[in-house]
Design a protein around this motif. Structure first.
Motif, PDB file in Angstrom:
ATOM      1  N   PHE A 140       0.819  -1.205   0.000  1.00 54.79           N
ATOM      2  CA  PHE A 140       0.000   0.000   0.000  1.00 54.79           C
ATOM      3  C   PHE A 140       0.856   1.259   0.000  1.00 54.79           C
ATOM      4  O   PHE A 140       2.072   1.202   0.164  1.00 54.79           O
ATOM      5  CB  PHE A 140      -0.959  -0.004   1.201  1.00 54.79           C
ATOM      6  CG  PHE A 140      -0.279   0.018   2.542  1.00 54.79           C
ATOM      7  CD1 PHE A 140      -0.180   1.197   3.260  1.00 54.79           C
ATOM      8  CD2 PHE A 140       0.264  -1.136   3.086  1.00 54.79           C
ATOM      9  CE1 PHE A 140       0.446   1.231   4.487  1.00 54.79           C
ATOM     10  CE2 PHE A 140       0.887  -1.121   4.320  1.00 54.79           C
ATOM     11  CZ  PHE A 140       0.986   0.064   5.019  1.00 54.79           C
ATOM     12  N   ILE A 141       0.183   2.411  -0.198  1.00 55.60           N
ATOM     13  CA  ILE A 141       0.844   3.713  -0.228  1.00 55.60           C
ATOM     14  C   ILE A 141       0.223   4.570   0.866  1.00 55.60           C
ATOM     15  O   ILE A 141      -0.939   4.966   0.748  1.00 55.60           O
ATOM     16  CB  ILE A 141       0.663   4.398  -1.588  1.00 55.60           C
ATOM     17  CG1 ILE A 141       1.244   3.530  -2.706  1.00 55.60           C
ATOM     18  CG2 ILE A 141       1.301   5.798  -1.583  1.00 55.60           C
ATOM     19  CD1 ILE A 141       0.861   3.984  -4.095  1.00 55.60           C
ATOM     20  N   PRO A 142       0.955   4.857   1.953  1.00 55.36           N
ATOM     21  CA  PRO A 142       0.415   5.776   2.952  1.00 55.36           C
ATOM     22  C   PRO A 142       0.451   7.209   2.420  1.00 55.36           C
ATOM     23  O   PRO A 142       1.445   7.629   1.835  1.00 55.36           O
ATOM     24  CB  PRO A 142       1.342   5.617   4.156  1.00 55.36           C
ATOM     25  CG  PRO A 142       2.489   4.798   3.712  1.00 55.36           C
ATOM     26  CD  PRO A 142       2.204   4.261   2.353  1.00 55.36           C
ATOM     27  N   ASN A 143      -0.659   7.909   2.590  1.00 54.59           N
ATOM     28  CA  ASN A 143      -0.752   9.324   2.223  1.00 54.59           C
ATOM     29  C   ASN A 143      -0.858  10.110   3.523  1.00 54.59           C
ATOM     30  O   ASN A 143      -1.897  10.082   4.178  1.00 54.59           O
ATOM     31  CB  ASN A 143      -1.961   9.585   1.327  1.00 54.59           C
ATOM     32  CG  ASN A 143      -2.117  11.051   0.982  1.00 54.59           C
ATOM     33  OD1 ASN A 143      -1.155  11.812   0.988  1.00 54.59           O
ATOM     34  ND2 ASN A 143      -3.336  11.454   0.692  1.00 54.59           N
ATOM     35  N   PHE A 144       0.224  10.782   3.920  1.00 47.45           N
ATOM     36  CA  PHE A 144       0.249  11.539   5.168  1.00 47.45           C
ATOM     37  C   PHE A 144      -0.328  12.934   4.903  1.00 47.45           C
ATOM     38  O   PHE A 144       0.218  13.696   4.121  1.00 47.45           O
ATOM     39  CB  PHE A 144       1.669  11.629   5.717  1.00 47.45           C
ATOM     40  CG  PHE A 144       2.289  10.280   5.966  1.00 47.45           C
ATOM     41  CD1 PHE A 144       1.653   9.344   6.770  1.00 47.45           C
ATOM     42  CD2 PHE A 144       3.498   9.939   5.400  1.00 47.45           C
ATOM     43  CE1 PHE A 144       2.220   8.095   7.003  1.00 47.45           C
ATOM     44  CE2 PHE A 144       4.084   8.699   5.631  1.00 47.45           C
ATOM     45  CZ  PHE A 144       3.431   7.773   6.435  1.00 47.45           C
ATOM     46  N   THR A 145      -1.444  13.235   5.554  1.00 47.84           N
ATOM     47  CA  THR A 145      -2.097  14.524   5.376  1.00 47.84           C
ATOM     48  C   THR A 145      -1.963  15.364   6.642  1.00 47.84           C
ATOM     49  O   THR A 145      -1.675  14.834   7.717  1.00 47.84           O
ATOM     50  CB  THR A 145      -3.588  14.354   5.035  1.00 47.84           C
ATOM     51  OG1 THR A 145      -4.243  13.681   6.118  1.00 47.84           O
ATOM     52  CG2 THR A 145      -3.770  13.563   3.748  1.00 47.84           C
ATOM     53  N   ASN A 146      -2.183  16.657   6.491  1.00 50.49           N
ATOM     54  CA  ASN A 146      -2.107  17.608   7.611  1.00 50.49           C
ATOM     55  C   ASN A 146      -0.757  17.575   8.328  1.00 50.49           C
ATOM     56  O   ASN A 146      -0.692  17.668   9.553  1.00 50.49           O
ATOM     57  CB  ASN A 146      -3.260  17.392   8.589  1.00 50.49           C
ATOM     58  CG  ASN A 146      -4.586  17.676   7.935  1.00 50.49           C
ATOM     59  OD1 ASN A 146      -4.756  18.716   7.306  1.00 50.49           O
ATOM     60  ND2 ASN A 146      -5.523  16.753   8.048  1.00 50.49           N
ATOM     61  N   VAL A 147       0.299  17.432   7.547  1.00 54.29           N
ATOM     62  CA  VAL A 147       1.657  17.505   8.081  1.00 54.29           C
ATOM     63  C   VAL A 147       2.074  18.977   8.036  1.00 54.29           C
ATOM     64  O   VAL A 147       1.966  19.614   6.985  1.00 54.29           O
ATOM     65  CB  VAL A 147       2.642  16.660   7.243  1.00 54.29           C
ATOM     66  CG1 VAL A 147       4.045  16.765   7.798  1.00 54.29           C
ATOM     67  CG2 VAL A 147       2.190  15.207   7.185  1.00 54.29           C
ATOM     68  N   PRO A 148       2.533  19.547   9.154  1.00 51.63           N
ATOM     69  CA  PRO A 148       2.957  20.954   9.132  1.00 51.63           C
ATOM     70  C   PRO A 148       4.051  21.182   8.090  1.00 51.63           C
ATOM     71  O   PRO A 148       4.943  20.358   7.916  1.00 51.63           O
ATOM     72  CB  PRO A 148       3.499  21.183  10.544  1.00 51.63           C
ATOM     73  CG  PRO A 148       2.839  20.136  11.382  1.00 51.63           C
ATOM     74  CD  PRO A 148       2.656  18.951  10.477  1.00 51.63           C
TER      75      PRO A 148
END
Length: 107
Positions: free
Chosen positions: A26-34
């Motif tokens: 899978f591909i983690p999509n990290f959102t709301n990273v400063p």
């Protein structure tokens, strides 16, 4: 919990995620990273492997594909029926990301 395809990980909620019953790489999509320059964020994925092990094959930050520099220069391999922990250090410099990846397996 489960992971397959592209999986959103909202970093305003947590930076540690546990996945069980993973159905594929899978591909983690990290959102709301400063996005403040000269800052870092560490994100941990704990994968409870089944009979067929799966791993994050790449990552995204806010939907944008980002390269990973893996420790030792080798891409990860999971081990069946064990726990694999992936740690990503996201470092923001010059309005871009440097991502360092590490992984360990526990039985």
């Amino acid at each position: 919990t489960n992971a397959t395809g592209t999986v959103t990980h909202d970093c305003s909620v947590s930076t540690v995620y546990v996945h069980s019953s993973v159905a594929g790489n899978f591909i983690p999509n990290f959102t709301n990273v400063p996005t403040t320059d000269l800052r870092s964020r560490i994100i941990t994925l704990i994968i409870q492997q089944g009979a067929t092990p799966y791993v994050p094959i790449s990552i995204q930050i806010a939907g944008v594909a980002t390269s990973i520099r893996w420790i030792g220069g080798s891409s990860p391999v999971g081990n069946a029926n064990q726990i694999t922990i992936f740690t990503f250090s996201l470092i923001r410099t010059g309005s871009s990301w440097l991502v360092l990846g590490n992984f360990s397996t526990y039985n």
